[in-house]
Scaffold this motif. Structure first.
Motif, PDB file in Angstrom:
ATOM      1  N   LYS A 274       5.176  -6.413   5.188  1.00 50.47           N
ATOM      2  CA  LYS A 274       3.784  -6.191   4.810  1.00 50.47           C
ATOM      3  C   LYS A 274       3.672  -4.861   4.070  1.00 50.47           C
ATOM      4  O   LYS A 274       4.148  -3.833   4.538  1.00 50.47           O
ATOM      5  CB  LYS A 274       2.887  -6.170   6.049  1.00 50.47           C
ATOM      6  CG  LYS A 274       1.449  -5.993   5.693  1.00 50.47           C
ATOM      7  CD  LYS A 274       0.553  -6.045   6.900  1.00 50.47           C
ATOM      8  CE  LYS A 274      -0.871  -5.804   6.433  1.00 50.47           C
ATOM      9  NZ  LYS A 274      -1.808  -5.833   7.515  1.00 50.47           N
ATOM     10  N   ILE A 275       3.061  -4.908   2.923  1.00 48.26           N
ATOM     11  CA  ILE A 275       2.870  -3.699   2.121  1.00 48.26           C
ATOM     12  C   ILE A 275       1.609  -2.992   2.607  1.00 48.26           C
ATOM     13  O   ILE A 275       0.563  -3.614   2.741  1.00 48.26           O
ATOM     14  CB  ILE A 275       2.744  -4.044   0.632  1.00 48.26           C
ATOM     15  CG1 ILE A 275       4.035  -4.682   0.144  1.00 48.26           C
ATOM     16  CG2 ILE A 275       2.408  -2.802  -0.186  1.00 48.26           C
ATOM     17  CD1 ILE A 275       3.955  -5.225  -1.261  1.00 48.26           C
ATOM     18  N   GLU A 276       1.723  -1.712   2.854  1.00 45.98           N
ATOM     19  CA  GLU A 276       0.568  -0.919   3.265  1.00 45.98           C
ATOM     20  C   GLU A 276       0.001  -0.223   2.036  1.00 45.98           C
ATOM     21  O   GLU A 276       0.463   0.838   1.641  1.00 45.98           O
ATOM     22  CB  GLU A 276       0.969   0.080   4.346  1.00 45.98           C
ATOM     23  CG  GLU A 276       1.374  -0.620   5.631  1.00 45.98           C
ATOM     24  CD  GLU A 276       1.539   0.333   6.786  1.00 45.98           C
ATOM     25  OE1 GLU A 276       0.875   1.391   6.803  1.00 45.98           O
ATOM     26  OE2 GLU A 276       2.328   0.018   7.672  1.00 45.98           O
ATOM     27  N   TRP A 277      -0.978  -0.877   1.416  1.00 44.37           N
ATOM     28  CA  TRP A 277      -1.591  -0.357   0.206  1.00 44.37           C
ATOM     29  C   TRP A 277      -2.447   0.863   0.522  1.00 44.37           C
ATOM     30  O   TRP A 277      -3.135   0.910   1.519  1.00 44.37           O
ATOM     31  CB  TRP A 277      -2.448  -1.432  -0.454  1.00 44.37           C
ATOM     32  CG  TRP A 277      -1.633  -2.571  -0.957  1.00 44.37           C
ATOM     33  CD1 TRP A 277      -1.504  -3.794  -0.379  1.00 44.37           C
ATOM     34  CD2 TRP A 277      -0.813  -2.584  -2.120  1.00 44.37           C
ATOM     35  NE1 TRP A 277      -0.651  -4.579  -1.118  1.00 44.37           N
ATOM     36  CE2 TRP A 277      -0.212  -3.858  -2.195  1.00 44.37           C
ATOM     37  CE3 TRP A 277      -0.516  -1.662  -3.111  1.00 44.37           C
ATOM     38  CZ2 TRP A 277       0.647  -4.224  -3.227  1.00 44.37           C
ATOM     39  CZ3 TRP A 277       0.342  -2.020  -4.121  1.00 44.37           C
ATOM     40  CH2 TRP A 277       0.906  -3.279  -4.185  1.00 44.37           C
ATOM     41  N   GLN A 278      -2.404   1.846  -0.373  1.00 44.42           N
ATOM     42  CA  GLN A 278      -3.189   3.065  -0.246  1.00 44.42           C
ATOM     43  C   GLN A 278      -4.099   3.192  -1.466  1.00 44.42           C
ATOM     44  O   GLN A 278      -3.758   2.703  -2.550  1.00 44.42           O
ATOM     45  CB  GLN A 278      -2.253   4.270  -0.161  1.00 44.42           C
ATOM     46  CG  GLN A 278      -1.309   4.183   1.035  1.00 44.42           C
ATOM     47  CD  GLN A 278      -0.319   5.321   1.012  1.00 44.42           C
ATOM     48  OE1 GLN A 278      -0.690   6.470   0.804  1.00 44.42           O
ATOM     49  NE2 GLN A 278       0.947   5.010   1.223  1.00 44.42           N
ATOM     50  N   PRO A 279      -5.236   3.854  -1.346  1.00 42.96           N
ATOM     51  CA  PRO A 279      -6.124   4.028  -2.497  1.00 42.96           C
ATOM     52  C   PRO A 279      -5.401   4.727  -3.649  1.00 42.96           C
ATOM     53  O   PRO A 279      -4.613   5.652  -3.430  1.00 42.96           O
ATOM     54  CB  PRO A 279      -7.255   4.907  -1.963  1.00 42.96           C
ATOM     55  CG  PRO A 279      -7.214   4.718  -0.488  1.00 42.96           C
ATOM     56  CD  PRO A 279      -5.775   4.470  -0.136  1.00 42.96           C
ATOM     57  N   ILE A 280      -5.686   4.302  -4.860  1.00 48.41           N
ATOM     58  CA  ILE A 280      -4.993   4.852  -6.028  1.00 48.41           C
ATOM     59  C   ILE A 280      -5.206   6.360  -6.166  1.00 48.41           C
ATOM     60  O   ILE A 280      -4.344   7.064  -6.686  1.00 48.41           O
ATOM     61  CB  ILE A 280      -5.409   4.105  -7.317  1.00 48.41           C
ATOM     62  CG1 ILE A 280      -4.420   4.378  -8.444  1.00 48.41           C
ATOM     63  CG2 ILE A 280      -6.829   4.425  -7.716  1.00 48.41           C
ATOM     64  CD1 ILE A 280      -3.030   3.862  -8.209  1.00 48.41           C
TER      65      ILE A 280
END
Length: 64
Positions: free
Chosen positions: A5-11
């Motif tokens: 699972k990729i833990e996306w972070q705000p750009i």
């Protein structure tokens, strides 16, 4: 092989020092949007996809 699972972070929190990162953006218009994942880096004040396919406006990032 199971997917991680990729833990996306705000750009806004992404590195801006030419570090290659995984980028997430949306393609399409209105209700016909779909998420796209690609690899890119922040260059000269903008996000660029690698290989060079132009500038883009990602919403999230994750380390490679």
């Amino acid at each position: 092989m199971t997917g991680l699972k990729i833990e996306w972070q705000p750009i806004a929190t992404a590195p801006r020092d030419l570090t290659m990162v995984r980028l997430r953006l949306e393609k399409g218009v209105g209700n016909n949007r779909e998420p796209i994942e690609t690899t890119g880096q922040h260059v000269s004040g903008a996000w660029a996809e690698v290989p060079n396919r132009g500038l883009m406006h990602p919403t999230h990032w994750a380390p490679l």
